[in-house]
Design a protein around this motif. Structure first.
Motif, PDB file in Angstrom:
ATOM      1  N   PRO A  21       0.791  -1.229   0.000  1.00  0.00           N
ATOM      2  CA  PRO A  21       0.000   0.000   0.000  1.00  0.00           C
ATOM      3  C   PRO A  21       0.829   1.288   0.000  1.00  0.00           C
ATOM      4  CG  PRO A  21      -0.967  -1.570   1.511  1.00  0.00           C
ATOM      5  CD  PRO A  21       0.366  -2.142   1.088  1.00  0.00           C
ATOM      6  N   SER A  22       2.079   1.223   0.434  1.00  0.00           N
ATOM      7  CA  SER A  22       2.950   2.406   0.425  1.00  0.00           C
ATOM      8  C   SER A  22       3.552   2.677  -0.950  1.00  0.00           C
ATOM      9  CB  SER A  22       4.089   2.232   1.432  1.00  0.00           C
ATOM     10  OG  SER A  22       3.574   2.059   2.726  1.00  0.00           O
ATOM     11  N   GLY A  23       3.316   1.767  -1.891  1.00  0.00           N
ATOM     12  CA  GLY A  23       3.854   1.937  -3.236  1.00  0.00           C
ATOM     13  C   GLY A  23       5.194   1.274  -3.454  1.00  0.00           C
ATOM     14  N   ASP A  24       5.696   0.539  -2.442  1.00  0.00           N
ATOM     15  CA  ASP A  24       6.969  -0.169  -2.596  1.00  0.00           C
ATOM     16  C   ASP A  24       6.759  -1.413  -3.445  1.00  0.00           C
ATOM     17  OD1 ASP A  24       8.205   1.634  -0.794  1.00  0.00           O
ATOM     18  OD2 ASP A  24       7.483   0.427   0.901  1.00  0.00           O
ATOM     19  N   LYS A  25       7.655  -1.649  -4.384  1.00  0.00           N
ATOM     20  CA  LYS A  25       7.579  -2.844  -5.216  1.00  0.00           C
ATOM     21  C   LYS A  25       7.988  -4.059  -4.393  1.00  0.00           C
ATOM     22  CE  LYS A  25       9.403  -5.112  -9.299  1.00  0.00           C
ATOM     23  NZ  LYS A  25      10.315  -5.047 -10.433  1.00  0.00           N
ATOM     24  N   LEU A  26       7.107  -5.074  -4.361  1.00  0.00           N
ATOM     25  CA  LEU A  26       7.417  -6.306  -3.633  1.00  0.00           C
ATOM     26  C   LEU A  26       7.965  -7.387  -4.555  1.00  0.00           C
ATOM     27  CD1 LEU A  26       4.302  -6.552  -1.300  1.00  0.00           C
ATOM     28  CD2 LEU A  26       6.587  -5.698  -0.752  1.00  0.00           C
ATOM     29  N   GLY A  27       7.595  -7.353  -5.797  1.00  0.00           N
ATOM     30  CA  GLY A  27       8.021  -8.370  -6.750  1.00  0.00           C
ATOM     31  C   GLY A  27       7.081  -8.370  -7.929  1.00  0.00           C
ATOM     32  N   SER A  28       6.982  -9.517  -8.594  1.00  0.00           N
ATOM     33  CA  SER A  28       6.070  -9.635  -9.725  1.00  0.00           C
ATOM     34  C   SER A  28       5.414 -11.013  -9.708  1.00  0.00           C
ATOM     35  CB  SER A  28       6.811  -9.414 -11.044  1.00  0.00           C
ATOM     36  OG  SER A  28       7.827 -10.393 -11.197  1.00  0.00           O
ATOM     37  N   ASP A  73      -0.583   0.440 -12.561  1.00  0.00           N
ATOM     38  CA  ASP A  73      -0.531  -0.615 -13.572  1.00  0.00           C
ATOM     39  C   ASP A  73       0.022  -1.899 -12.963  1.00  0.00           C
ATOM     40  OD1 ASP A  73      -1.077  -1.591 -16.118  1.00  0.00           O
ATOM     41  OD2 ASP A  73       0.948  -1.160 -16.849  1.00  0.00           O
ATOM     42  N   GLY A  74      -0.458  -2.189 -11.745  1.00  0.00           N
ATOM     43  CA  GLY A  74      -0.003  -3.376 -11.028  1.00  0.00           C
ATOM     44  C   GLY A  74      -0.956  -3.720  -9.905  1.00  0.00           C
ATOM     45  N   TYR A  75      -0.649  -4.790  -9.212  1.00  0.00           N
ATOM     46  CA  TYR A  75      -1.475  -5.249  -8.097  1.00  0.00           C
ATOM     47  C   TYR A  75      -0.925  -4.720  -6.786  1.00  0.00           C
ATOM     48  CZ  TYR A  75      -3.729  -8.390 -11.363  1.00  0.00           C
ATOM     49  OH  TYR A  75      -4.434  -8.883 -12.430  1.00  0.00           O
ATOM     50  N   VAL A  76      -1.836  -4.488  -5.833  1.00  0.00           N
ATOM     51  CA  VAL A  76      -1.459  -4.042  -4.502  1.00  0.00           C
ATOM     52  C   VAL A  76      -1.936  -5.098  -3.509  1.00  0.00           C
ATOM     53  CG1 VAL A  76      -1.779  -2.257  -2.739  1.00  0.00           C
ATOM     54  CG2 VAL A  76      -1.609  -1.610  -5.154  1.00  0.00           C
ATOM     55  N   VAL A  77      -1.049  -5.456  -2.589  1.00  0.00           N
ATOM     56  CA  VAL A  77      -1.396  -6.405  -1.527  1.00  0.00           C
ATOM     57  C   VAL A  77      -1.114  -5.736  -0.188  1.00  0.00           C
ATOM     58  CG1 VAL A  77      -1.022  -8.518  -2.856  1.00  0.00           C
ATOM     59  CG2 VAL A  77       0.875  -7.514  -1.613  1.00  0.00           C
ATOM     60  N   PRO A  78      -1.919  -6.048   0.833  1.00  0.00           N
ATOM     61  CA  PRO A  78      -1.716  -5.429   2.148  1.00  0.00           C
ATOM     62  C   PRO A  78      -0.599  -6.114   2.933  1.00  0.00           C
ATOM     63  CG  PRO A  78      -3.604  -6.881   2.236  1.00  0.00           C
ATOM     64  CD  PRO A  78      -3.116  -6.885   0.815  1.00  0.00           C
ATOM     65  N   LEU A  79       0.589  -6.159   2.343  1.00  0.00           N
ATOM     66  CA  LEU A  79       1.736  -6.844   2.946  1.00  0.00           C
ATOM     67  C   LEU A  79       2.960  -5.956   2.849  1.00  0.00           C
ATOM     68  CD1 LEU A  79       1.308 -10.287   1.133  1.00  0.00           C
ATOM     69  CD2 LEU A  79       0.566  -9.739   3.448  1.00  0.00           C
ATOM     70  N   ASP A  80       3.914  -6.211   3.710  1.00  0.00           N
ATOM     71  CA  ASP A  80       5.202  -5.545   3.590  1.00  0.00           C
ATOM     72  C   ASP A  80       6.274  -6.616   3.426  1.00  0.00           C
ATOM     73  OD1 ASP A  80       5.595  -6.606   6.149  1.00  0.00           O
ATOM     74  OD2 ASP A  80       5.202  -4.695   7.139  1.00  0.00           O
ATOM     75  N   LYS A  81       7.488  -6.191   3.164  1.00  0.00           N
ATOM     76  CA  LYS A  81       8.581  -7.145   2.923  1.00  0.00           C
ATOM     77  C   LYS A  81       8.854  -8.019   4.140  1.00  0.00           C
ATOM     78  CE  LYS A  81      10.661  -4.520  -0.776  1.00  0.00           C
ATOM     79  NZ  LYS A  81      11.798  -3.819  -1.331  1.00  0.00           N
ATOM     80  N   ALA A  82       8.689  -7.467   5.339  1.00  0.00           N
ATOM     81  CA  ALA A  82       8.922  -8.256   6.556  1.00  0.00           C
ATOM     82  C   ALA A  82       7.906  -9.391   6.665  1.00  0.00           C
ATOM     83  CB  ALA A  82       8.852  -7.354   7.787  1.00  0.00           C
ATOM     84  N   THR A  83       6.661  -9.130   6.302  1.00  0.00           N
ATOM     85  CA  THR A  83       5.640 -10.181   6.322  1.00  0.00           C
ATOM     86  C   THR A  83       5.972 -11.257   5.302  1.00  0.00           C
ATOM     87  OG1 THR A  83       3.968  -8.584   7.027  1.00  0.00           O
ATOM     88  CG2 THR A  83       3.169 -10.653   6.093  1.00  0.00           C
ATOM     89  N   LEU A  84       6.431 -10.855   4.130  1.00  0.00           N
ATOM     90  CA  LEU A  84       6.808 -11.833   3.112  1.00  0.00           C
ATOM     91  C   LEU A  84       8.009 -12.668   3.544  1.00  0.00           C
ATOM     92  CD1 LEU A  84       6.384 -10.000  -0.303  1.00  0.00           C
ATOM     93  CD2 LEU A  84       5.064 -11.924   0.591  1.00  0.00           C
TER      94      LEU A  84
END
Length: 112
Positions: A21-28, A73-84
């Motif tokens: 949600p902060s706009g940080d890219k988590l991956g693809s 132009d992408g998907y948003v998930v309610p997660l952060d890198k620490a959760t992943l």
């Protein structure tokens, strides 16, 4: 054949960027896991980590957690890198059987 605006081909979903949600890219999105009986997409497999595609892990995320954001132009998930970092994952070379035990583990991790 005309495809409606609420339908998308799987090869257009694969490779789409996923953000928090902060706009940080988590991956693809690397892959989609589809229920054989219902035909519904159950999981988007997020490719995350590694360098230049090497050492990248795959993270199955319940499909209903992803929301498409046209502005990014992408998907948003309610997660952060620490959760992943603590999420169920696997290497591309060792795709698990998506049996009841495995899907239960994934669903419990994400609170489903």
């Amino acid at each position: 054949m005309t495809i409606g605006s609420n339908v998308i081909s799987s090869d257009r979903v694969e490779g789409t960027t996923v953000y928090n949600p902060s706009g940080d890219k988590l991956g693809s999105i690397d892959d989609l896991m589809i229920d054989k009986v219902s035909g519904q997409v159950r999981y988007a497999v997020l490719e995350f980590g590694g360098f230049l595609g090497m050492g990248t892990d795959r993270y199955p995320i319940p499909w209903n957690m992803l929301k498409y954001d046209t502005s990014q132009d992408g998907y948003v998930v309610p997660l952060d890198k620490a959760t992943l970092d603590g999420a169920p994952r696997y290497a591309d070379s060792s795709v698990p059987d998506y049996d009841d035990n495995y899907t239960s583990t994934v669903n419990k991790y994400y609170g489903f």
